[in-house]
Scaffold this motif. Sequence first.
Motif, PDB file in Angstrom:
ATOM      1  N   GLU A  33      17.065 -40.688  28.930  1.00 29.55           N
ATOM      2  CA  GLU A  33      18.296 -41.356  28.488  1.00 29.55           C
ATOM      3  C   GLU A  33      19.463 -40.988  29.408  1.00 29.55           C
ATOM      4  OE1 GLU A  33      18.822 -40.466  24.280  1.00 29.55           O
ATOM      5  OE2 GLU A  33      16.740 -41.048  23.904  1.00 29.55           O
ATOM      6  N   ALA A  84      19.971 -49.122  27.460  1.00 32.81           N
ATOM      7  CA  ALA A  84      19.114 -48.341  26.551  1.00 32.81           C
ATOM      8  C   ALA A  84      20.012 -47.584  25.580  1.00 32.81           C
ATOM      9  CB  ALA A  84      18.272 -47.349  27.344  1.00 32.81           C
ATOM     10  N   HIS A 117      18.874 -42.747  32.772  1.00 35.09           N
ATOM     11  CA  HIS A 117      19.079 -44.191  32.621  1.00 35.09           C
ATOM     12  C   HIS A 117      20.579 -44.517  32.624  1.00 35.09           C
ATOM     13  CE1 HIS A 117      17.962 -48.283  31.358  1.00 35.09           C
ATOM     14  NE2 HIS A 117      19.132 -48.245  30.771  1.00 35.09           N
TER      15      HIS A 117
END
Lengths: 383, 121
Positions: A46, A229, A49
Motif C-alpha cells: 500500500e 488502491a 502503491h
Amino acid sequence: MVTHVSDAPTLQKTPLHALHLARGGKMVAFAGYDMPVQYASGVLKEHLHTRAKAGLFDVSHMGQIALRPKSGDVTDAALALERLVPQDIVAVAPGRQRYAQFTNPAGGLLDDLMVANFGDHLFLVVNGACKAADEAHLREHLSDACAIEVLADRALVALQGPKAASVLAKKCPEAPAMKFMEAGPRQVGGVACFVSRSGYTGEDGYEISIPAAWVEDVVSALLDDPDVAPVGLGARDSLRLEAGLCLYGHDIDATTTPIEAALEWSVQKSRRNGGARAGGFPGANVILPQFEQGAARRRVGLRPEGRAPVREGAPLFADAASADPIGAVTSGGFGPSLNAPISMGYLPVSHAATGGLVFADVRGQRLPLRVCAMPFVPHNYKR
Amino acid sequence: MTVLYTTDHEWLRIEGDTATIGITGYAQSQLGDVVFVELPKVGSQLTKAQAAAVVESVKAASDVYAPITGEVLEVNEALGAEPALVNSDAEGKAWIFKLRIADRSDLEGLMDEAAYKAHTA
C-alpha cells in the motif's frame, strides 16, 4: 507472538466503515474509531502503491470545523483564530489553506491543524484524538467573534500519489489546475465537496471533504480507477514518517514548542517579534524568544546504521556506554521506499547537527543512529 | 518427525533432541510484511517463556518466546538478508532458531496440528 484483535463495541465508525470491511480492511482502534490499519495487500504494498500511483485513505475520524465570523467579514474570523495560533491567518487568501498549531501558555502544542479560507468563513481540519478538546477551546476563546460549527455530517478522504491529479480530474476537471495548499468547494462526481491540494504523505494529492450520505458513492467511483488502491493507517504512518511530518501526540505534544519541533517555517514573520501582529497567542512569551535564542532541544531525523527499526520511546544516548539518556525517539519504523529503518526524535541542540552519531537502547543493546536531514524521501508537491 | 504448536503461534519441528522453531503462517498473516528479524545468539541458553527473537513488521515489533528450555544450536542467518521469507514460507525456509531440547517434558503441553487449527479457527 502477540496479535491484535479489535472488536471493542464502543468504537465509533466512519461513514466508510462498511466499505472498509467489504474491501478486506483489517480493523484496529484509532482515535476512538474502528479504522483499517491495512487491506489485504498489506502495509508495504500500500505504501509503495501510493508513491508509484495513488492511494485512497479514509481520514473521517479527523474533525472538520467551520468558523463563521459574526460580523460577516472573514478577516474577523482570522483575527480571532490568531488569538490561539502563532500563524498569520489574516494573510491566508480566499481559496488557500495553511498549516497551523494551537499553542498552550507554556508554548507547547495542543494540536496541529489545517486552516482554509473559504471566502466567507474559515474551514479547519483537526486531529481526531484532539477534536473534542479543540472544539471546547474554540468555543471558550472565539465565541465572541465566531459561530463554531462542527461539521459532523461530513467524511474526509485523502487521495495521494503521482496519479492523484489525473484520477481526480475524471470526477473533478478543475482539480489538476489547483496548486499545493489551494482549497475550496468543488464538485466531485456531481457531489458538493471541499477539495484541497494537500495531504500528509509527502506526495502530490488531495484531501476531499464529502457529505457523509454521498461518500461511499464518491469513494467507490475513485476506487474503480485501476491506478487507485485503498490504503490503511499503517502505510499512512510510514508515508508521513518518510516525509518527515509530525504525528500529534508522538512527535509534537503539549510539551514541545514549534521551535523545538523544527516547525519555525510554519510561523510567519508577521507574528514574530517585530512583525505587524507579533505575539498575542498562548505561550508567545516562551515561543517568540526561542526564534532569537534557540531552544535547548530539537526534533531531528535519525537513520539507524543497522537494519533494526528503532521505534517510539527508545531512549537516545550520546555514546555506546553512557548511563543517562539525552533524548528519545518519538516515531520510528521502517521506510518501505528507502528499504531501511528511519526514526525521528528529540536531541539536545549540542547533538542535533546533521551527520552526528547517537545511540539508541533497543532491547538492551546500543544501536548507532546518524542524525540526518528530513524529509527522508523528497516531497513531491505541485507548488 | 513431529510438528508441535504453541498458543503464542510458534511451531516446533522435533527431530531427535533438536527443536527447529519459527512462527506460524497464521502469525505472519496477522503481523503483515516482516522487515527485520532479530535472532538469538548461538550457544545461548534459553529458558521456556523467555524472549528469544523479535519479528518486526513495518508497524510493530513482536517477541518470539522460547517455547521450551534449551541451548541455541543454530540460527537462520538467511532472515537477515531476506526477512520477507517469514511471509512467504513461515513454516519452512523461515525457521528462526534451533534449540537442543533440555527437558522433553516441556513438549507435553504443546498442540498438534489439528489442535492448533482448532485454536486459530
